[in-house]
Design a protein around this motif. Structure first.
Motif, PDB file in Angstrom:
ATOM      1  N   ALA A  51       0.787  -1.051   0.053  1.00  0.00           N
ATOM      2  CA  ALA A  51       0.174   0.108  -0.458  1.00  0.00           C
ATOM      3  C   ALA A  51       0.333   0.991   0.087  1.00  0.00           C
ATOM      4  O   ALA A  51       0.835   1.888   0.658  1.00  0.00           O
ATOM      5  CB  ALA A  51      -1.009  -0.100   0.828  1.00  0.00           C
ATOM      6  N   ASN A  52       2.216   1.563  -0.636  1.00  0.00           N
ATOM      7  CA  ASN A  52       2.854   2.549  -0.736  1.00  0.00           C
ATOM      8  C   ASN A  52       2.673   2.574  -2.755  1.00  0.00           C
ATOM      9  O   ASN A  52       3.923   2.408  -3.261  1.00  0.00           O
ATOM     10  CB  ASN A  52       4.162   1.964  -0.276  1.00  0.00           C
ATOM     11  CG  ASN A  52       4.607   3.783  -0.776  1.00  0.00           C
ATOM     12  OD1 ASN A  52       4.751   4.102  -0.483  1.00  0.00           O
ATOM     13  ND2 ASN A  52       6.070   3.825   0.355  1.00  0.00           N
ATOM     14  N   CYS A  53       1.645   2.482  -2.868  1.00  0.00           N
ATOM     15  CA  CYS A  53       1.989   2.717  -4.292  1.00  0.00           C
ATOM     16  C   CYS A  53       2.241   3.674  -5.365  1.00  0.00           C
ATOM     17  O   CYS A  53       1.596   4.919  -5.263  1.00  0.00           O
ATOM     18  CB  CYS A  53       0.825   2.357  -5.440  1.00  0.00           C
ATOM     19  SG  CYS A  53      -0.227   1.133  -4.286  1.00  0.00           S
ATOM     20  N   LYS A  54       3.148   3.524  -5.966  1.00  0.00           N
ATOM     21  CA  LYS A  54       3.383   4.829  -7.232  1.00  0.00           C
ATOM     22  C   LYS A  54       4.143   4.316  -8.355  1.00  0.00           C
ATOM     23  O   LYS A  54       5.276   3.856  -7.621  1.00  0.00           O
ATOM     24  CB  LYS A  54       4.368   5.806  -6.515  1.00  0.00           C
ATOM     25  CG  LYS A  54       4.972   7.106  -7.098  1.00  0.00           C
ATOM     26  CD  LYS A  54       5.806   7.632  -6.350  1.00  0.00           C
ATOM     27  CE  LYS A  54       5.915   9.439  -6.930  1.00  0.00           C
ATOM     28  NZ  LYS A  54       7.081   9.976  -6.816  1.00  0.00           N
ATOM     29  N   LEU A  55       4.273   4.616  -9.576  1.00  0.00           N
ATOM     30  CA  LEU A  55       5.211   4.000 -10.324  1.00  0.00           C
ATOM     31  C   LEU A  55       6.057   4.426 -10.779  1.00  0.00           C
ATOM     32  O   LEU A  55       6.039   6.191 -10.872  1.00  0.00           O
ATOM     33  CB  LEU A  55       4.820   3.711 -11.658  1.00  0.00           C
ATOM     34  CG  LEU A  55       3.111   2.820 -11.479  1.00  0.00           C
ATOM     35  CD1 LEU A  55       1.541   2.572 -13.103  1.00  0.00           C
ATOM     36  CD2 LEU A  55       3.536   1.203 -11.238  1.00  0.00           C
ATOM     37  N   ASP A  56       7.389   3.930 -11.093  1.00  0.00           N
ATOM     38  CA  ASP A  56       8.399   5.376 -11.209  1.00  0.00           C
ATOM     39  C   ASP A  56       8.580   5.574 -12.730  1.00  0.00           C
ATOM     40  O   ASP A  56       7.641   4.851 -14.001  1.00  0.00           O
ATOM     41  CB  ASP A  56       9.962   4.624 -11.017  1.00  0.00           C
ATOM     42  CG  ASP A  56      10.078   3.172 -11.822  1.00  0.00           C
ATOM     43  OD1 ASP A  56       9.209   2.884 -12.837  1.00  0.00           O
ATOM     44  OD2 ASP A  56      11.805   2.642 -10.934  1.00  0.00           O
ATOM     45  N   ALA A  57       9.702   6.167 -13.479  1.00  0.00           N
ATOM     46  CA  ALA A  57       9.405   6.017 -14.594  1.00  0.00           C
ATOM     47  C   ALA A  57       9.276   4.423 -15.423  1.00  0.00           C
ATOM     48  O   ALA A  57       9.165   4.976 -16.915  1.00  0.00           O
ATOM     49  CB  ALA A  57      10.641   6.586 -15.398  1.00  0.00           C
ATOM     50  N   ASP A  58      10.295   3.537 -15.141  1.00  0.00           N
ATOM     51  CA  ASP A  58       9.958   2.282 -16.400  1.00  0.00           C
ATOM     52  C   ASP A  58       8.190   1.490 -15.469  1.00  0.00           C
ATOM     53  O   ASP A  58       7.896  -0.024 -16.045  1.00  0.00           O
ATOM     54  CB  ASP A  58      10.603   1.234 -15.688  1.00  0.00           C
ATOM     55  CG  ASP A  58      12.294   2.027 -15.811  1.00  0.00           C
ATOM     56  OD1 ASP A  58      12.742   2.506 -17.193  1.00  0.00           O
ATOM     57  OD2 ASP A  58      13.235   1.862 -15.075  1.00  0.00           O
ATOM     58  N   ASP A  59       7.252   2.279 -15.347  1.00  0.00           N
ATOM     59  CA  ASP A  59       6.240   1.322 -14.538  1.00  0.00           C
ATOM     60  C   ASP A  59       6.624   0.803 -13.935  1.00  0.00           C
ATOM     61  O   ASP A  59       6.218  -0.980 -13.694  1.00  0.00           O
ATOM     62  CB  ASP A  59       5.225   0.906 -16.179  1.00  0.00           C
ATOM     63  CG  ASP A  59       4.647   2.113 -16.651  1.00  0.00           C
ATOM     64  OD1 ASP A  59       4.619   2.801 -15.742  1.00  0.00           O
ATOM     65  OD2 ASP A  59       4.617   1.982 -18.185  1.00  0.00           O
ATOM     66  N   VAL A  60       7.016   0.441 -12.719  1.00  0.00           N
ATOM     67  CA  VAL A  60       7.568  -0.199 -11.736  1.00  0.00           C
ATOM     68  C   VAL A  60       7.173   0.346 -10.166  1.00  0.00           C
ATOM     69  O   VAL A  60       7.464   1.176 -10.202  1.00  0.00           O
ATOM     70  CB  VAL A  60       9.125  -0.884 -10.992  1.00  0.00           C
ATOM     71  CG1 VAL A  60       9.384  -2.060 -10.616  1.00  0.00           C
ATOM     72  CG2 VAL A  60       9.339  -1.373 -12.755  1.00  0.00           C
ATOM     73  N   CYS A  61       6.799  -0.279  -9.237  1.00  0.00           N
ATOM     74  CA  CYS A  61       5.789  -0.301  -8.142  1.00  0.00           C
ATOM     75  C   CYS A  61       6.927   0.098  -7.296  1.00  0.00           C
ATOM     76  O   CYS A  61       8.046  -0.785  -7.151  1.00  0.00           O
ATOM     77  CB  CYS A  61       5.177  -1.197  -7.575  1.00  0.00           C
ATOM     78  SG  CYS A  61       3.828  -0.314  -6.143  1.00  0.00           S
TER      79      CYS A  61
END
Length: 72
Positions: free
Chosen positions: A9-19
């Motif tokens: 529940a610490n969801c944020k995608l990086d530039a590569d679409d990895v959480c």
């Protein structure tokens, strides 16, 4: 056998679409509920291996700064 999602529940995608929380790809996140037990286990194994590799890199960095790292 039911395998629980590794979501923290610490969801944020990086530039590569990895959480940045659970380290799964967007495809792994969106497909999780339809994955077989084997597919889920494969994701969990990859995440664990990745975590161990990251820890090892941290230890290697410390040993280059004069710290001694003794393998167990």
């Amino acid at each position: 056998m039911s395998i629980v999602s590794p979501c923290i529940a610490n969801c944020k995608l990086d530039a590569d679409d990895v959480c940045t929380g659970c380290k799964r790809t967007i495809k792994e996140i969106t497909s999780w509920s339809s994955y077989s037990t084997q597919q889920k286990q494969n994701v969990l194994i990859r995440l664990q291996t990745q975590k161990l590799d990251t820890l090892k890199l941290g230890l290697d960095t410390h040993s280059s700064k004069g710290w001694t790292v003794t393998p167990s």
